[in-house]
Enzyme design. Structure first.
Site, PDB file in Angstrom:
ATOM      1  N   ARG A 172      11.835 -20.616  -3.655  1.00 33.19           N
ATOM      2  CA  ARG A 172      12.392 -19.263  -3.699  1.00 33.19           C
ATOM      3  C   ARG A 172      11.252 -18.266  -3.576  1.00 33.19           C
ATOM      4  O   ARG A 172      10.097 -18.576  -3.885  1.00 33.19           O
ATOM      5  CB  ARG A 172      13.184 -19.051  -4.980  1.00 33.19           C
ATOM      6  CG  ARG A 172      12.529 -19.611  -6.243  1.00 33.19           C
ATOM      7  CD  ARG A 172      13.484 -19.602  -7.405  1.00 33.19           C
ATOM      8  NE  ARG A 172      13.758 -18.246  -7.850  1.00 33.19           N
ATOM      9  CZ  ARG A 172      12.975 -17.554  -8.665  1.00 33.19           C
ATOM     10  NH1 ARG A 172      11.856 -18.078  -9.114  1.00 33.19           N
ATOM     11  NH2 ARG A 172      13.281 -16.335  -9.023  1.00 33.19           N
ATOM     12  N   ARG A 176      12.613  -8.276  -6.322  1.00 29.46           N
ATOM     13  CA  ARG A 176      13.251  -7.491  -7.388  1.00 29.46           C
ATOM     14  C   ARG A 176      13.738  -6.172  -6.812  1.00 29.46           C
ATOM     15  O   ARG A 176      12.936  -5.417  -6.257  1.00 29.46           O
ATOM     16  CB  ARG A 176      12.241  -7.189  -8.481  1.00 29.46           C
ATOM     17  CG  ARG A 176      11.886  -8.411  -9.272  1.00 29.46           C
ATOM     18  CD  ARG A 176      11.058  -7.982 -10.472  1.00 29.46           C
ATOM     19  NE  ARG A 176      10.364  -9.133 -10.996  1.00 29.46           N
ATOM     20  CZ  ARG A 176       9.212  -9.090 -11.617  1.00 29.46           C
ATOM     21  NH1 ARG A 176       8.617  -7.930 -11.804  1.00 29.46           N
ATOM     22  NH2 ARG A 176       8.651 -10.188 -12.072  1.00 29.46           N
ATOM     23  N   ARG A 255      -5.299 -29.242  -4.272  1.00 29.35           N
ATOM     24  CA  ARG A 255      -6.017 -28.098  -3.734  1.00 29.35           C
ATOM     25  C   ARG A 255      -7.024 -27.666  -4.783  1.00 29.35           C
ATOM     26  O   ARG A 255      -6.779 -27.788  -5.981  1.00 29.35           O
ATOM     27  CB  ARG A 255      -5.057 -26.943  -3.453  1.00 29.35           C
ATOM     28  CG  ARG A 255      -4.358 -27.077  -2.123  1.00 29.35           C
ATOM     29  CD  ARG A 255      -3.650 -25.794  -1.739  1.00 29.35           C
ATOM     30  NE  ARG A 255      -2.672 -25.334  -2.686  1.00 29.35           N
ATOM     31  CZ  ARG A 255      -2.698 -24.131  -3.274  1.00 29.35           C
ATOM     32  NH1 ARG A 255      -3.673 -23.269  -3.025  1.00 29.35           N
ATOM     33  NH2 ARG A 255      -1.751 -23.776  -4.104  1.00 29.35           N
ATOM     34  N   ARG A 286      -7.968 -13.651  -3.331  1.00 30.67           N
ATOM     35  CA  ARG A 286      -7.845 -12.547  -4.289  1.00 30.67           C
ATOM     36  C   ARG A 286      -9.176 -12.244  -4.954  1.00 30.67           C
ATOM     37  O   ARG A 286     -10.113 -13.052  -4.890  1.00 30.67           O
ATOM     38  CB  ARG A 286      -6.765 -12.821  -5.332  1.00 30.67           C
ATOM     39  CG  ARG A 286      -6.805 -14.203  -5.946  1.00 30.67           C
ATOM     40  CD  ARG A 286      -5.605 -14.424  -6.847  1.00 30.67           C
ATOM     41  NE  ARG A 286      -5.656 -15.750  -7.440  1.00 30.67           N
ATOM     42  CZ  ARG A 286      -4.900 -16.161  -8.439  1.00 30.67           C
ATOM     43  NH1 ARG A 286      -4.006 -15.349  -8.976  1.00 30.67           N
ATOM     44  NH2 ARG A 286      -5.013 -17.375  -8.908  1.00 30.67           N
ATOM     45  N   GLU A 311     -11.882 -15.360  -4.993  1.00 31.52           N
ATOM     46  CA  GLU A 311     -11.300 -16.707  -5.071  1.00 31.52           C
ATOM     47  C   GLU A 311     -10.962 -17.191  -3.663  1.00 31.52           C
ATOM     48  O   GLU A 311     -10.289 -16.485  -2.908  1.00 31.52           O
ATOM     49  CB  GLU A 311     -10.035 -16.628  -5.934  1.00 31.52           C
ATOM     50  CG  GLU A 311      -9.344 -17.957  -6.133  1.00 31.52           C
ATOM     51  CD  GLU A 311      -8.151 -17.829  -7.090  1.00 31.52           C
ATOM     52  OE1 GLU A 311      -8.292 -17.234  -8.170  1.00 31.52           O
ATOM     53  OE2 GLU A 311      -7.087 -18.332  -6.720  1.00 31.52           O
ATOM     54  N   TYR A 363       1.577 -29.128 -11.940  1.00 29.84           N
ATOM     55  CA  TYR A 363       1.070 -27.840 -12.388  1.00 29.84           C
ATOM     56  C   TYR A 363       1.767 -27.481 -13.691  1.00 29.84           C
ATOM     57  O   TYR A 363       2.988 -27.486 -13.787  1.00 29.84           O
ATOM     58  CB  TYR A 363       1.321 -26.730 -11.348  1.00 29.84           C
ATOM     59  CG  TYR A 363       0.810 -25.424 -11.897  1.00 29.84           C
ATOM     60  CD1 TYR A 363      -0.542 -25.112 -11.811  1.00 29.84           C
ATOM     61  CD2 TYR A 363       1.648 -24.557 -12.587  1.00 29.84           C
ATOM     62  CE1 TYR A 363      -1.044 -23.947 -12.383  1.00 29.84           C
ATOM     63  CE2 TYR A 363       1.150 -23.399 -13.160  1.00 29.84           C
ATOM     64  CZ  TYR A 363      -0.190 -23.107 -13.054  1.00 29.84           C
ATOM     65  OH  TYR A 363      -0.686 -21.973 -13.639  1.00 29.84           O
ATOM     66  N   ASP A 365       1.708 -24.456 -16.735  1.00 30.69           N
ATOM     67  CA  ASP A 365       1.137 -23.280 -17.368  1.00 30.69           C
ATOM     68  C   ASP A 365       0.692 -23.675 -18.777  1.00 30.69           C
ATOM     69  O   ASP A 365       1.124 -24.700 -19.314  1.00 30.69           O
ATOM     70  CB  ASP A 365       2.188 -22.165 -17.438  1.00 30.69           C
ATOM     71  CG  ASP A 365       2.151 -21.264 -16.215  1.00 30.69           C
ATOM     72  OD1 ASP A 365       1.057 -21.066 -15.663  1.00 30.69           O
ATOM     73  OD2 ASP A 365       3.218 -20.761 -15.823  1.00 30.69           O
TER      74      ASP A 365
HETATM   75  P1  FDA Z   1      -7.186 -29.145 -18.566  1.00 33.74           P
HETATM   76  O1  FDA Z   1      -7.578 -29.374 -17.163  1.00 33.74           O
HETATM   77  O2  FDA Z   1      -7.343 -27.786 -19.120  1.00 33.74           O
HETATM   78  O3  FDA Z   1      -8.027 -30.136 -19.498  1.00 33.74           O
HETATM   79  C1  FDA Z   1      -8.318 -31.460 -19.134  1.00 33.74           C
HETATM   80  C2  FDA Z   1      -9.679 -31.818 -19.690  1.00 33.74           C
HETATM   81  O4  FDA Z   1      -9.911 -33.213 -19.498  1.00 33.74           O
HETATM   82  C3  FDA Z   1     -10.828 -31.086 -19.012  1.00 33.74           C
HETATM   83  O5  FDA Z   1     -11.587 -30.385 -19.973  1.00 33.74           O
HETATM   84  C4  FDA Z   1     -11.633 -32.201 -18.352  1.00 33.74           C
HETATM   85  O6  FDA Z   1     -13.028 -31.961 -18.357  1.00 33.74           O
HETATM   86  C5  FDA Z   1     -11.281 -33.397 -19.243  1.00 33.74           C
HETATM   87  N1  FDA Z   1     -11.476 -34.677 -18.574  1.00 33.74           N
HETATM   88  C6  FDA Z   1     -11.010 -35.052 -17.352  1.00 33.74           C
HETATM   89  N2  FDA Z   1     -11.439 -36.305 -17.067  1.00 33.74           N
HETATM   90  C7  FDA Z   1     -12.191 -36.714 -18.123  1.00 33.74           C
HETATM   91  C8  FDA Z   1     -12.917 -37.899 -18.405  1.00 33.74           C
HETATM   92  N3  FDA Z   1     -12.978 -38.921 -17.532  1.00 33.74           N
HETATM   93  N4  FDA Z   1     -13.576 -37.996 -19.579  1.00 33.74           N
HETATM   94  C9  FDA Z   1     -13.549 -36.963 -20.459  1.00 33.74           C
HETATM   95  N5  FDA Z   1     -12.883 -35.817 -20.235  1.00 33.74           N
HETATM   96  C10 FDA Z   1     -12.209 -35.691 -19.086  1.00 33.74           C
HETATM   97  N6  FDA Z   1      -1.705 -21.168 -17.052  1.00 33.74           N
HETATM   98  C11 FDA Z   1      -1.118 -20.075 -17.616  1.00 33.74           C
HETATM   99  O7  FDA Z   1      -0.305 -20.223 -18.531  1.00 33.74           O
HETATM  100  N7  FDA Z   1      -1.451 -18.812 -17.177  1.00 33.74           N
HETATM  101  C12 FDA Z   1      -2.344 -18.601 -16.185  1.00 33.74           C
HETATM  102  O8  FDA Z   1      -2.613 -17.459 -15.813  1.00 33.74           O
HETATM  103  C13 FDA Z   1      -2.970 -19.739 -15.592  1.00 33.74           C
HETATM  104  N8  FDA Z   1      -3.878 -19.589 -14.605  1.00 33.74           N
HETATM  105  C14 FDA Z   1      -4.373 -20.683 -13.968  1.00 33.74           C
HETATM  106  C15 FDA Z   1      -5.240 -20.509 -12.894  1.00 33.74           C
HETATM  107  C16 FDA Z   1      -5.720 -21.612 -12.209  1.00 33.74           C
HETATM  108  C17 FDA Z   1      -6.643 -21.410 -11.057  1.00 33.74           C
HETATM  109  C18 FDA Z   1      -5.308 -22.905 -12.588  1.00 33.74           C
HETATM  110  C19 FDA Z   1      -5.749 -24.105 -11.818  1.00 33.74           C
HETATM  111  C20 FDA Z   1      -4.491 -23.091 -13.687  1.00 33.74           C
HETATM  112  C21 FDA Z   1      -4.011 -21.980 -14.382  1.00 33.74           C
HETATM  113  N9  FDA Z   1      -3.191 -22.133 -15.487  1.00 33.74           N
HETATM  114  C22 FDA Z   1      -2.613 -21.028 -16.063  1.00 33.74           C
HETATM  115  C23 FDA Z   1      -2.854 -23.477 -16.004  1.00 33.74           C
HETATM  116  C24 FDA Z   1      -3.784 -23.939 -17.134  1.00 33.74           C
HETATM  117  O9  FDA Z   1      -5.101 -24.052 -16.648  1.00 33.74           O
HETATM  118  C25 FDA Z   1      -3.255 -25.279 -17.665  1.00 33.74           C
HETATM  119  O10 FDA Z   1      -2.010 -25.060 -18.288  1.00 33.74           O
HETATM  120  C26 FDA Z   1      -4.144 -25.964 -18.665  1.00 33.74           C
HETATM  121  O11 FDA Z   1      -5.420 -26.151 -18.129  1.00 33.74           O
HETATM  122  C27 FDA Z   1      -3.543 -27.307 -19.012  1.00 33.74           C
HETATM  123  O12 FDA Z   1      -4.315 -27.951 -19.967  1.00 33.74           O
HETATM  124  P2  FDA Z   1      -4.611 -29.511 -19.867  1.00 33.74           P
HETATM  125  O13 FDA Z   1      -5.154 -29.887 -21.183  1.00 33.74           O
HETATM  126  O14 FDA Z   1      -3.428 -30.233 -19.372  1.00 33.74           O
HETATM  127  O15 FDA Z   1      -5.704 -29.656 -18.704  1.00 33.74           O
END
Ligand code: FDA
Length: 383
Positions: A172, A176, A255, A286, A311, A363, A365
């Site tokens: 979608r 608005r 990506r 952006r 970015e 993905y 949040d």
């Molecule tokens: P996350 O990736 O944060 O943590 C995983 C951890 O595991 C990392 O620290 C990594 O180093 C570790 N790890 C991986 N492999 C490992 C290994 N082999 N050994 C040890 N450690 C390891 N959300 C939102 O609500 N509002 C927003 O504005 C945004 N904006 C946004 C922008 C961009 C560019 C992205 C990509 C994402 C967002 N998000 C977001 C989403 C947000 O980043 C996401 O919800 C959280 O990172 C999720 O947390 P996790 O713990 O799942 O993963």
């Protein structure tokens, strides 16, 4: 140790905090040199302005349990997120709203008139029959708005002509028919008053939690590695699911983003936190200007300098030898097939719980990662 958590992002820290609160002794390892995963932020060394190192993070949720939970660790500012986009030298509000439409068509349409105009322009394609992203985009919002605001931006995000992208990439495109340009529509939104890292550190601040940084789960020289802990202790694993199984079913596509930060010697670079660039002529998607996330810090932030971050988006190299950060799942049919195979393997892995955005290849949040961790804790780990 009663539980090993691999990854100190919001998912891992929520599990660790809940487990510690319930009396378990938890060790959290992270391969990075800081905790917090992708939500990590830090003051820019030159200006003191808080910079989100892995892209702008705005907290928002309509989930009362999550809102109550996160408020245990931080207060939130009353920041309301708004995004603008530049197209052919003119700035428009996003998401596409009555303001965008009237500015774009130099008109003064009422909501009903604007809706009728867009419906007429969208009639060119039936979005359900669309053969590619372009046809779906036009079928949803009409050709003029699609070509101005979606086509080139999408091409930059995917490095692919939208006519060659599957229609499913967009389900979608919200329009608005009002002048409301709040980016999020959730009940609660805001930014942590003293920054993301203070919030994340408070989640880990418990005598039962031991955090070890620069510790990779797959590094045999690190004592809490995969082979060493197998079968000895329950593991919550939030790293990439394909990596856990040595890419046996193939690498999952992501990506990634490249960020280019710069200190600019002006008080205000763009007048807002996030400016999108809709046209192909501008190579980045952006620019973030971090000062604007915290207007309440005006007395602490410099008045002669500002930090901006451009970015750029591209496909990540995936597989064993890559340094690219996985940010957004590509989710092709091949990825989905591989994911199903990994899910089967994960379900059969004794005493290992896969969670978070990397562990489930989706993905999420922040509020979704936290909600999912709270649910995993109460349904699978608490007993
Ligand atoms: P996350 O990736 O944060 O943590 C995983 C951890 O595991 C990392 O620290 C990594 O180093 C570790 N790890 C991986 N492999 C490992 C290994 N082999 N050994 C040890 N450690 C390891 N959300 C939102 O609500 N509002 C927003 O504005 C945004 N904006 C946004 C922008 C961009 C560019 C992205 C990509 C994402 C967002 N998000 C977001 C989403 C947000 O980043 C996401 O919800 C959280 O990172 C999720 O947390 P996790 O713990 O799942 O993963």
């Amino acid at each position: 140790m009663d539980l090993l958590v691999v990854g100190s992002g919001f998912f891992g820290l929520t599990i660790a905090e809940r487990a510690a609160h319930a009396g378990r002794r938890v060790t959290v390892i992270d391969r990075r040199s800081h905790l917090g995963g992708n939500a990590y932020s830090e003051p820019d060394p030159e200006t003191g302005i808080e910079v989100h190192r892995y892209g702008a993070h705005l907290f928002h949720t309509s989930n009362p349990q999550v809102w109550e939970y996160v408020n245990r660790f931080t207060a939130f500012t009353d920041y309301v997120h708004r995004v603008y986009t530049t197209h052919r030298g003119v700035v428009y509000p996003l998401p596409i709203s009555l303001g965008t439409i009237n500015q774009f068509f130099s008109a003064a349409h009422s909501p009903g008139e604007a809706a009728a105009l867009i419906a007429e322009q969208a009639a060119e394609f039936d979005p359900k029959q669309a053969r590619n992203l372009e046809e779906r985009g036009i079928g949803l919002i009409g050709r003029p708005l699609y070509e101005a605001f979606i086509r080139d931006y999408t091409a930059k995000q995917w490095q692919t002509d939208p006519r060659e992208l599957p229609a499913e990439v967009i389900s979608r495109l919200p329009v608005r028919y009002s002048y409301d340009n709040r980016y999020f529509t959730d009940t609660w939104e805001g930014l942590p008053v003293d920054g993301y890292t203070a919030w994340l550190e408070r989640m880990a601040d418990h005598p039962n939690i031991d955090v070890r940084l620069k510790a990779d789960f797959f590094d045999d020289a690190q004592p809490l590695n995969k082979a060493a802990v197998a079968g000895r202790v329950p593991v919550v694993y939030t790293g990439p699911v394909d990596r856990y199984f040595d890419y046996s079913e193939g690498a999952l596509g992501w990506r990634t983003l490249d960020f280019e930060a710069e200190v600019v010697e002006v008080a205000d670079f763009q007048g807002t936190a996030v400016m999108n660039y809709a046209d192909l002529a501008v190579p980045y998607t952006r620019i973030h200007e971090f000062k604007h996330f915290h207007p309440e810090r005006a007395d602490r932030y410099p008045t002669d300098r500002t930090v901006i971050m451009r970015e750029y988006s591209r496909f990540a190299d995936t597989g064993p030898a890559t340094d690219d950060e996985p940010y957004y799942p590509v989710n092709t049919p091949v990825d989905r097939e591989r994911l199903l195979a990994y899910r089967k393997l994960a379900a059969a892995e004794p005493n290992v719980y896969f969670g978070g955005r990397l562990g489930t290849y989706q993905y999420l949040d922040m509020h979704m990662a936290i909600a999912s961790a709270l649910s995993m804790w109460s349904t699978r780990l608490a007993a």
